[in-house]
Design a protein around this motif. Structure first.
Motif, PDB file in Angstrom:
ATOM      1  N   TYR A  49      -0.018  -6.673  -8.386  1.00  0.00           N
ATOM      2  CA  TYR A  49       0.187  -6.316  -7.053  1.00  0.00           C
ATOM      3  C   TYR A  49       0.952  -7.263  -6.154  1.00  0.00           C
ATOM      4  N   VAL A  50       0.898  -8.241  -6.436  1.00  0.00           N
ATOM      5  CA  VAL A  50       1.791  -9.405  -5.613  1.00  0.00           C
ATOM      6  C   VAL A  50       3.403  -9.195  -5.965  1.00  0.00           C
ATOM      7  N   ARG A  51       3.563  -8.696  -7.302  1.00  0.00           N
ATOM      8  CA  ARG A  51       4.835  -8.735  -7.769  1.00  0.00           C
ATOM      9  C   ARG A  51       5.421  -7.501  -7.060  1.00  0.00           C
ATOM     10  N   ASN A  52       4.594  -6.317  -7.161  1.00  0.00           N
ATOM     11  CA  ASN A  52       5.132  -5.160  -6.424  1.00  0.00           C
ATOM     12  C   ASN A  52       5.529  -5.520  -4.944  1.00  0.00           C
ATOM     13  N   LYS A  53       4.709  -6.269  -4.442  1.00  0.00           N
ATOM     14  CA  LYS A  53       4.883  -6.283  -2.666  1.00  0.00           C
ATOM     15  C   LYS A  53       6.224  -6.972  -2.673  1.00  0.00           C
ATOM     16  N   GLU A  54       6.339  -8.034  -3.553  1.00  0.00           N
ATOM     17  CA  GLU A  54       7.518  -9.065  -3.370  1.00  0.00           C
ATOM     18  C   GLU A  54       8.910  -8.403  -3.858  1.00  0.00           C
ATOM     19  N   ARG A  55       8.638  -7.361  -4.606  1.00  0.00           N
ATOM     20  CA  ARG A  55       9.826  -6.559  -5.081  1.00  0.00           C
ATOM     21  C   ARG A  55      10.381  -5.588  -3.731  1.00  0.00           C
ATOM     22  N   ARG A  56       9.085  -4.859  -3.115  1.00  0.00           N
ATOM     23  CA  ARG A  56       9.344  -4.113  -2.141  1.00  0.00           C
ATOM     24  C   ARG A  56       9.971  -4.797  -0.859  1.00  0.00           C
ATOM     25  N   ALA A  57       9.388  -5.861  -0.941  1.00  0.00           N
ATOM     26  CA  ALA A  57       9.869  -6.694   0.483  1.00  0.00           C
ATOM     27  C   ALA A  57      11.393  -7.246   0.334  1.00  0.00           C
TER      28      ALA A  57
END
Lengths: 288, 288
Positions: A49-57
């Motif tokens: 989840y955190v990696r997905n958020k980081e990527r989108r941001a």
């Protein structure tokens, strides 16, 4: 009849495009939307989840900070980090990835986040404003907010309709009750103590399920033509990802969200949308 | 069959007796429970409510302050008064009698009351904590809190039961939804946009009505044996005081609150009970 598939990926894509435009507009005014994500330990699902958020941001060119603390981090260390971001004018949204290791007091961490930077909408003050339906410029939990966006895009009527919410978490069920009430739906909050669940779900014009139990909702529990929103995310033994709603429900419902590709993409898109909104509010800028 | 009459006067009397004992105990430790009531203008119904509160607080030997401002009071005057009591260590509970004259911003007034002194439980932070069911030592709206006390005294089971709340005010409906959910009931919040109200109310094991419309709930809308809580307070043309529930419902319900003598006395008793509780919390004393 087969239900309309509510395409969360497509709507999320539209939202992300608007967020990108807004980010560019804010950046040109000297405000780069700032999102700080704090993760403690190395829970594998949380890491994804955190990696997905980081990527989108990152794609959106936010000021994106991910702070990964070891499993052994102390309560004081986590609180100090939250307080640091509370004070940091370059950070507009703070998210502490749940769950925290058992030795930490998650409640105290949530209560320490400055309410105006509480991008997950978890602070009681924000939930209270939402439920009281007073004031403005407060963050709302991203998953239910994303669900409301989906329902709006698919023109699902809510005023005067029966909504049943199964599951009462702070991140989904409770804020959804508030949002649905504010939209003039008649909303029922069901949970593991609810008797006669099938009778209840069968009355729902809109049924939202966020329990975390594969196949909890079967076709006989759904009113023909109902809109069904599946927030569940269950990994089966064979590795398949599935929601809380059985596949057969698509034969009864009028519209349904798939898993994956329904609510999931909306949560992250809404998180980014809301970070931009918080950045605008905190700096007195306008976004369109 | 005739329903059991839930005797709010009798339960309120018991509560008041306990509150008197607690007040004496606190007073002997140097803490006199302090309640400030602010009334603006001279609405006749409000004047009666305020006088009843003043009388009860006087009987209990509280530090009771009633501040009556003229209809023409400005927003700044009201806010300054609230801020004054926020700072006053002799005041533990602050209540601004509703409704305020139309030229005043009630929302801003409520948001200005220090949450820990918000004896009416109106501040979003307090409603949010109640709904999130986190933390402790926060005030809860007195009418729904008093209803929970009544249900407890009459041994009405709640866990897993269907509760329908008709009316969604901040003082009654919304906090009751939170309290009922925390008690593991399955709760539905209905309001003026609700379709098929009779079908819905007929599913209720516990039906709570707070709308302000005489005879809204008739016998055919009630499940046989249900517990019916009538929060309505309507003055008929002939001067009679009546609730929202028709008299005939007593032939169907298992238990029912009368009007007057049901919920009404509980609200004031709970207000006093909670003032003592706030005084204890704010001074670090114990009450039993």
């Amino acid at each position: 009849m087969t239900a309309t598939v509510i395409d969360g990926r497509a709507v999320a894509k539209e939202i992300n495009a608007v967020t990108a435009t807004q980010t560019a507009a804010l950046t040109s005014q000297g405000v780069i939307p700032g999102l700080a994500v704090i993760m403690v330990g190395d829970d594998p699902a949380s890491a994804i989840y955190v990696r997905n958020k980081e990527r989108r941001a990152g794609k959106l060119q936010f000021n994106s900070v991910v702070k990964r603390l070891p499993e052994t981090a102390t309560q004081v260390e986590v609180l100090d980090l939250v307080r640091h971001y509370n004070q940091d004018p370059a950070i507009h949204g703070i998210l502490v990835q749940s769950p925290l290791p058992a030795h930490l007091n998650e409640e105290e961490v949530v209560m320490t986040i400055a309410p105006q930077k509480d991008v997950d909408g978890l602070h009681p003050k924000n939930l209270g404003q939402l439920f009281a339906n007073v004031g403005h410029q407060y963050p709302v939990a991203c998953t239910p907010k994303g669900i409301m966006t989906l329902l709006d895009r698919y023109d699902v009527p809510l005023a005067g309709k029966q909504v049943v919410m199964v599951g009462r978490s702070r991140l989904v069920g409770k804020p959804l009750v508030a949002l649905m009430n504010n939209a003039d739906a008649t909303v029922t909050l069901a949970h593991r103590h609810t008797h006669h669940l099938a009778e209840l779900t069968k009355t729902a014009d809109v049924l939202v399920v966020a329990v975390g139990q594969a196949n909890l909702i079967t076709a006989d529990m759904v009113k023909p033509g109902a809109t069904v929103i599946d927030v569940g995310m269950n990994r089966l033994a064979d590795g398949t990802l599935t929601g809380d709603v059985a596949a057969e429900v698509a034969n009864v419902a009028g519209a349904i969200t798939p898993v994956p590709g329904g609510v999931g993409p909306m949560t992250i898109a809404t998180l980014m949308q809301q970070t931009v909104q918080l950045a605008a509010w905190q700096t007195g800028k306008q976004v369109q």
